[in-house]
Enzyme design. Structure first.
Site, short mmCIF file in Angstrom:
data_model
loop_
_atom_site.label_atom_id
_atom_site.label_comp_id
_atom_site.label_asym_id
_atom_site.label_seq_id
_atom_site.Cartn_x
_atom_site.Cartn_y
_atom_site.Cartn_z
N LYS A 17 0.64 -0.89 0.19
CA LYS A 17 0.17 0.02 -0.18
C LYS A 17 0.71 1.19 -0.01
O LYS A 17 2.19 1.58 0.36
CB LYS A 17 -0.72 -0.25 1.04
CG LYS A 17 -0.19 -0.46 2.77
CD LYS A 17 0.45 0.96 3.18
CE LYS A 17 0.97 0.63 4.17
NZ LYS A 17 1.66 2.08 4.95
N GLY A 109 3.84 -1.81 3.68
CA GLY A 109 2.86 -3.18 4.64
C GLY A 109 3.10 -4.14 3.86
O GLY A 109 1.95 -4.99 3.53
N GLY A 111 5.30 -6.71 5.48
CA GLY A 111 4.47 -7.44 6.67
C GLY A 111 3.04 -8.22 6.47
O GLY A 111 2.50 -8.80 7.13
N ALA A 113 0.76 -7.81 4.34
CA ALA A 113 0.36 -8.18 3.19
C ALA A 113 0.45 -9.94 3.66
O ALA A 113 -0.67 -10.59 2.95
CB ALA A 113 0.97 -7.43 2.11
N ASP A 145 -2.16 -2.17 9.65
CA ASP A 145 -2.09 -2.37 7.98
C ASP A 145 -2.64 -3.35 7.87
O ASP A 145 -3.05 -3.40 6.14
CB ASP A 145 -0.86 -2.15 7.53
CG ASP A 145 0.08 -0.46 7.73
OD1 ASP A 145 -0.88 0.48 8.31
OD2 ASP A 145 0.72 -0.47 7.53
#
Length: 311
Positions: A17, A109, A111, A113, A145
């Protein structure tokens, strides 16, 4: 006799992101901050493959050097799998292989994901029949996140960033990402922000406890207008990150001198995200930044959140 389940593999994919807007509230008594952010999921994906196993393990492949990542129970993907197993009452484990394409500690982000894709892969592999809301609830316990990596698209995040409201976005935005060869600690950048605000208390307005997303950002996303969005890009963590890594300022200047509409750090950095007008502009900027020996990738957004891929 072979066990048919042993050859079963489930492939899930989740996006990185960019925070196209990030406002950070005043530090709270517990040391955390409320934020107001506009997330856009972009076409750099983490690919998670999951196999049945007796215990929990993870390995990494892909173009991103993951040699420094933990592969024990502190890894976010392992935490995600264990959290789902606990909720579902599942007594087995999973072997995870993650192809990394999102920079590590890069403010994009990656990790998160991994965790979102792992939840979806394990739900499918184990047949837990968890609802989408169940999985998003677990995601929120893993990190601010992670719910967005699960839902994707474009969204406004408030609270710690995990209270999501979908945002309308038209068309496609083109990004050129300059990847750093180092990471920045998110808590470290937030601590530097607090120090930055203390140092400049006489010069800047006090931070709000509950910040909001600027209406101009939402209007630009709804219009699908990159020039309008370029005017509204904002990240409160950029100044403290630049204080910790001053060389990033030169990267920002270089991109804006070579055709970017605007540039900003994604999240806590150090990935620098340049917004450009179209695909041709993205290619031209990629060539210019690559000539300056920067590691550069192109991406578009918004894209879907976590989903199962049928290989």
């Amino acid at each position: 006799m072979t066990n048919p389940a042993a050859s079963l593999v489930v492939h899930a994919r989740a996006p990185g992101k960019i925070n196209v807007f990030l406002k950070v509230g005043a530090v709270l008594e517990d040391g955390y901050h409320e934020v107001a952010t506009a997330y856009q999921a972009v076409s750099l994906f983490e690919d998670v493959r999951a196999w049945p196993a007796d215990d929990f393990s993870v390995e990494f492949t892909g173009p991103i050097d993951a040699s420094g990542l933990a592969v024990d129970g502190s890894n976010l993907a392992i935490k995600a799998a264990r959290a789902l197993a606990r909720q579902a009452g599942y007594r087995g484990g999973v072997r995870l292989s993650i192809a990394k394409n999102v920079p590590i500690a890069g403010g994009m982000g990656g990790g998160s994901a991994d965790a979102a894709a792992t939840l979806l892969a394990c739900d499918t592999l184990w047949g837990t029949d968890a609802t989408r809301d169940d999985l998003i609830t677990i995601a929120a316990t893993l990190g601010a996140d992670v719910p967005f990596a699960f839902t994707g698209g474009t969204a406004v995040g408030t609270g710690r960033g995990d209270q999501l409201s979908p945002a309308l976005a038209k068309g496609q935005f083109h990004w050129v990402l300059a990847l750093a060869d180092f990471g920045l600690s998110t808590p470290g950048v937030y601590n530097e922000l607090d120090r930055h605000r203390e140092r400049h208390a006489q010069d800047i307005f006090p931070a709000q406890l509950q910040p909001t997303v600027d209406a101009n950002v939402l209007q630009a996303l709804r219009a699908g207008d990159p020039r309008m969005l370029a005017e509204a890009l904002h990240n409160d963590l950029q100044a403290p990150a630049l204080h910790l890594a001053p060389g990033l300022g030169q990267v920002l200047e270089l991109g804006e001198a070579n055709g970017a509409l605007a540039g900003l750090l994604s999240g806590s950095g150090p990935t620098v995200a340049f917004l450009v007008a179209d695909a041709d502009s993205a290619l031209e900027l990629q060539v210019a930044l690559s000539a300056a020996r920067l590691r550069v990738v192109r991406a578009t957004g918004p894209v879907h959140g976590a989903r199962i891929i049928h290989d």
